[in-house]
Motif scaffolding. Structure first.
Motif, short mmCIF file in Angstrom:
data_model
loop_
_atom_site.label_atom_id
_atom_site.label_comp_id
_atom_site.label_asym_id
_atom_site.label_seq_id
_atom_site.Cartn_x
_atom_site.Cartn_y
_atom_site.Cartn_z
N LEU A 95 0.83 -1.21 0.00
CA LEU A 95 0.00 0.00 0.00
C LEU A 95 0.86 1.26 0.00
O LEU A 95 0.58 2.23 -0.71
CB LEU A 95 -0.94 0.00 1.21
N ALA A 96 1.92 1.25 0.82
CA ALA A 96 2.81 2.41 0.88
C ALA A 96 3.51 2.63 -0.45
O ALA A 96 3.66 3.76 -0.92
CB ALA A 96 3.83 2.24 2.00
N ALA A 99 1.08 4.17 -2.80
CA ALA A 99 0.87 5.57 -2.47
C ALA A 99 2.06 6.41 -2.92
O ALA A 99 1.89 7.53 -3.42
CB ALA A 99 0.65 5.74 -0.97
N PHE A 102 1.78 7.04 -6.63
CA PHE A 102 0.81 8.07 -6.94
C PHE A 102 1.36 9.45 -6.60
O PHE A 102 1.13 10.41 -7.34
CB PHE A 102 -0.51 7.82 -6.19
N ALA A 103 2.08 9.55 -5.50
CA ALA A 103 2.67 10.84 -5.13
C ALA A 103 3.69 11.27 -6.17
O ALA A 103 3.75 12.45 -6.56
CB ALA A 103 3.32 10.75 -3.75
#
Length: 158
Positions: A95-96, A99, A102-103
């Motif tokens: 998940l990290a 993320a 996406f960042a």
């Protein structure tokens, strides 16, 4: 079933025609009973006919086996908890990582948007073209009227 293996004997010197000797191999001794078979035979023995020391030893063995099983169950529970924890951690890392991707994409889109916004628009390009054309015409007229020192004399006389 016993396995019969041939023995190797040095060849005898034959003085006449080929001598044929039969090799006799004795059968292998029967295998010794394993500890499991011994314990099973001891368990099958009737309590009335057995020696009390053997029963005491058997009960100690059973207690030790029970303790080993309990330890195994505890280790299995610990390993199961560790595996579950590891799976949770792996999911969190996934998940990290998603993320972070996406960042990173968001930052790249922001930088691209800033570059696009920094480019001149139609009005600025049109104004630049008109100013460039006027300056070019002005310099051409001046070069024809006064000439370029060292290269070209005046072409049009005033």
């Amino acid at each position: 079933m016993n396995k019969i293996e041939p023995t190797v004997t040095p060849p005898a010197k034959a003085s006449g025609p080929a001598s044929s000797e039969a090799v006799i191999v004795p059968p292998a001794p029967p295998p010794a009973p394993s500890m499991a078979e011994t314990a099973a035979r001891a368990a099958e023995a009737r309590p009335g006919e057995s020696d009390p020391r053997k029963l005491d030893q058997l009960s100690r063995i059973e207690e030790k086996a029970a303790r080993i099983e309990e330890k195994f169950a505890r280790y299995e529970a610990v390993l199961t908890r560790a595996e579950t924890s590891l799976e949770r951690s792996a999911q969190k890392v996934d998940l990290a990582a998603g993320a972070l991707d996406f960042a990173g994409l968001r930052e790249e889109f922001t930088a691209l948007r800033q570059r696009v916004n920094a480019t001149p628009r139609f009005g600025a390009l049109l104004l630049t073209g008109v100013v460039t054309a006027l300056i070019t015409v002005l310099l051409t007229v001046l070069a024809l009227k006064y000439g370029v020192p060292g290269l070209l004399g005046p072409v049009v006389r005033p």
